[in-house]
Design a protein around this motif. Structure first.
Motif, PDB file in Angstrom:
ATOM      1  N   TYR A   1     -21.833 -51.009  81.111  1.00  0.00           N
ATOM      2  CA  TYR A   1     -23.107 -50.340  81.402  1.00  0.00           C
ATOM      3  C   TYR A   1     -22.859 -48.849  81.627  1.00  0.00           C
ATOM      4  CZ  TYR A   1     -27.227 -48.854  84.005  1.00  0.00           C
ATOM      5  OH  TYR A   1     -28.340 -48.192  84.428  1.00  0.00           O
ATOM      6  N   PHE A   2     -23.706 -48.023  81.023  1.00  0.00           N
ATOM      7  CA  PHE A   2     -23.696 -46.596  81.298  1.00  0.00           C
ATOM      8  C   PHE A   2     -25.114 -46.060  81.080  1.00  0.00           C
ATOM      9  CE2 PHE A   2     -22.158 -42.156  80.854  1.00  0.00           C
ATOM     10  CZ  PHE A   2     -21.343 -42.126  81.966  1.00  0.00           C
ATOM     11  N   GLY A   3     -26.067 -46.791  81.637  1.00  0.00           N
ATOM     12  CA  GLY A   3     -27.477 -46.435  81.525  1.00  0.00           C
ATOM     13  C   GLY A   3     -28.172 -47.228  80.439  1.00  0.00           C
TER      14      GLY A   3
ATOM     15  N   ASP B   1     -33.012 -41.589  82.448  1.00  0.00           N
ATOM     16  CA  ASP B   1     -32.728 -41.291  83.856  1.00  0.00           C
ATOM     17  C   ASP B   1     -31.426 -41.956  84.325  1.00  0.00           C
ATOM     18  OD1 ASP B   1     -34.995 -39.710  84.138  1.00  0.00           O
ATOM     19  OD2 ASP B   1     -36.228 -41.383  84.842  1.00  0.00           O
ATOM     20  N   ALA B   2     -31.240 -43.213  83.963  1.00  0.00           N
ATOM     21  CA  ALA B   2     -30.018 -43.923  84.355  1.00  0.00           C
ATOM     22  C   ALA B   2     -28.799 -43.296  83.680  1.00  0.00           C
ATOM     23  CB  ALA B   2     -30.125 -45.401  83.989  1.00  0.00           C
ATOM     24  N   PHE B   3     -28.947 -42.895  82.433  1.00  0.00           N
ATOM     25  CA  PHE B   3     -27.868 -42.234  81.705  1.00  0.00           C
ATOM     26  C   PHE B   3     -27.480 -40.927  82.401  1.00  0.00           C
ATOM     27  CE2 PHE B   3     -26.738 -39.545  77.852  1.00  0.00           C
ATOM     28  CZ  PHE B   3     -25.484 -40.093  77.685  1.00  0.00           C
ATOM     29  N   ALA B   4     -28.468 -40.148  82.786  1.00  0.00           N
ATOM     30  CA  ALA B   4     -28.204 -38.891  83.498  1.00  0.00           C
ATOM     31  C   ALA B   4     -27.462 -39.165  84.811  1.00  0.00           C
ATOM     32  CB  ALA B   4     -29.508 -38.144  83.752  1.00  0.00           C
ATOM     33  N   ASP B   5     -27.892 -40.172  85.531  1.00  0.00           N
ATOM     34  CA  ASP B   5     -27.211 -40.533  86.783  1.00  0.00           C
ATOM     35  C   ASP B   5     -25.762 -40.942  86.529  1.00  0.00           C
ATOM     36  OD1 ASP B   5     -29.508 -40.031  88.220  1.00  0.00           O
ATOM     37  OD2 ASP B   5     -30.074 -42.145  88.408  1.00  0.00           O
ATOM     38  N   CYS B   6     -25.537 -41.746  85.509  1.00  0.00           N
ATOM     39  CA  CYS B   6     -24.181 -42.195  85.200  1.00  0.00           C
ATOM     40  C   CYS B   6     -23.274 -41.018  84.846  1.00  0.00           C
ATOM     41  CB  CYS B   6     -24.201 -43.199  84.051  1.00  0.00           C
ATOM     42  SG  CYS B   6     -24.865 -44.817  84.501  1.00  0.00           S
ATOM     43  N   LEU B   7     -23.806 -40.034  84.154  1.00  0.00           N
ATOM     44  CA  LEU B   7     -23.002 -38.873  83.772  1.00  0.00           C
ATOM     45  C   LEU B   7     -22.570 -38.044  84.972  1.00  0.00           C
ATOM     46  CD1 LEU B   7     -24.876 -37.723  80.574  1.00  0.00           C
ATOM     47  CD2 LEU B   7     -22.468 -38.381  80.708  1.00  0.00           C
TER      48      LEU B   7
ATOM     49  N   GLU C   1     -29.045 -32.910  75.368  1.00  0.00           N
ATOM     50  CA  GLU C   1     -29.432 -32.030  76.471  1.00  0.00           C
ATOM     51  C   GLU C   1     -29.016 -32.621  77.824  1.00  0.00           C
ATOM     52  OE1 GLU C   1     -33.571 -30.563  78.482  1.00  0.00           O
ATOM     53  OE2 GLU C   1     -33.439 -30.476  76.290  1.00  0.00           O
ATOM     54  N   ILE C   2     -29.230 -33.914  77.995  1.00  0.00           N
ATOM     55  CA  ILE C   2     -28.833 -34.585  79.240  1.00  0.00           C
ATOM     56  C   ILE C   2     -27.322 -34.462  79.424  1.00  0.00           C
ATOM     57  CG2 ILE C   2     -28.602 -36.839  80.380  1.00  0.00           C
ATOM     58  CD1 ILE C   2     -31.351 -37.554  79.061  1.00  0.00           C
ATOM     59  N   MET C   3     -26.571 -34.703  78.367  1.00  0.00           N
ATOM     60  CA  MET C   3     -25.113 -34.624  78.467  1.00  0.00           C
ATOM     61  C   MET C   3     -24.654 -33.205  78.793  1.00  0.00           C
ATOM     62  SD  MET C   3     -23.542 -37.170  75.596  1.00  0.00           S
ATOM     63  CE  MET C   3     -24.829 -37.721  74.527  1.00  0.00           C
ATOM     64  N   GLU C   4     -25.267 -32.219  78.167  1.00  0.00           N
ATOM     65  CA  GLU C   4     -24.869 -30.841  78.423  1.00  0.00           C
ATOM     66  C   GLU C   4     -25.239 -30.406  79.837  1.00  0.00           C
ATOM     67  OE1 GLU C   4     -26.677 -28.794  75.124  1.00  0.00           O
ATOM     68  OE2 GLU C   4     -24.939 -29.179  73.832  1.00  0.00           O
TER      69      GLU C   4
END
Length: 93
Positions: free
Chosen positions: A32-34, A38-44, A80-83
């Protein structure tokens, strides 16, 4: 030396396949990584498989294939979320 996670872009056929691919890249089969933005951003932000100190890279191979499968707008949002959450970690290949 940073940890490298690899997203195989040719495996991505839509959003569900992206969530599966990134989860498995970071946390192994079934990982799991989102499952949404929103969950993806939190995981990052660390603690969900990535090092807390942010010493990692995400290599997104065949990203052009993923862009077509996900649609440009959604793909651009993910980038954008990753950056934003993991500056300098993303490598598009």
């Amino acid at each position: 030396m940073p940890i490298k996670y690899v997203i195989e872009g040719h495996r991505i056929t839509g959003p569900a396949a992206f969530w599966q691919a990134v989860g498995e890249a970071v946390n192994g089969p079934g990982g799991y990584f989102g499952r949404n933005r929103d969950a993806f951003a939190d995981c990052l932000s660390g603690g969900y498989g990535t090092p807390q100190d942010g010493d990692f890279t995400i290599e997104w191979r065949d990203h052009d294939v993923s862009r077509r499968a996900l649609g440009t707008a959604f793909f651009d949002e993910l980038v954008e979320i990753m950056e934003e959450r993991a500056p300098g970690a993303l490598r598009l290949c």
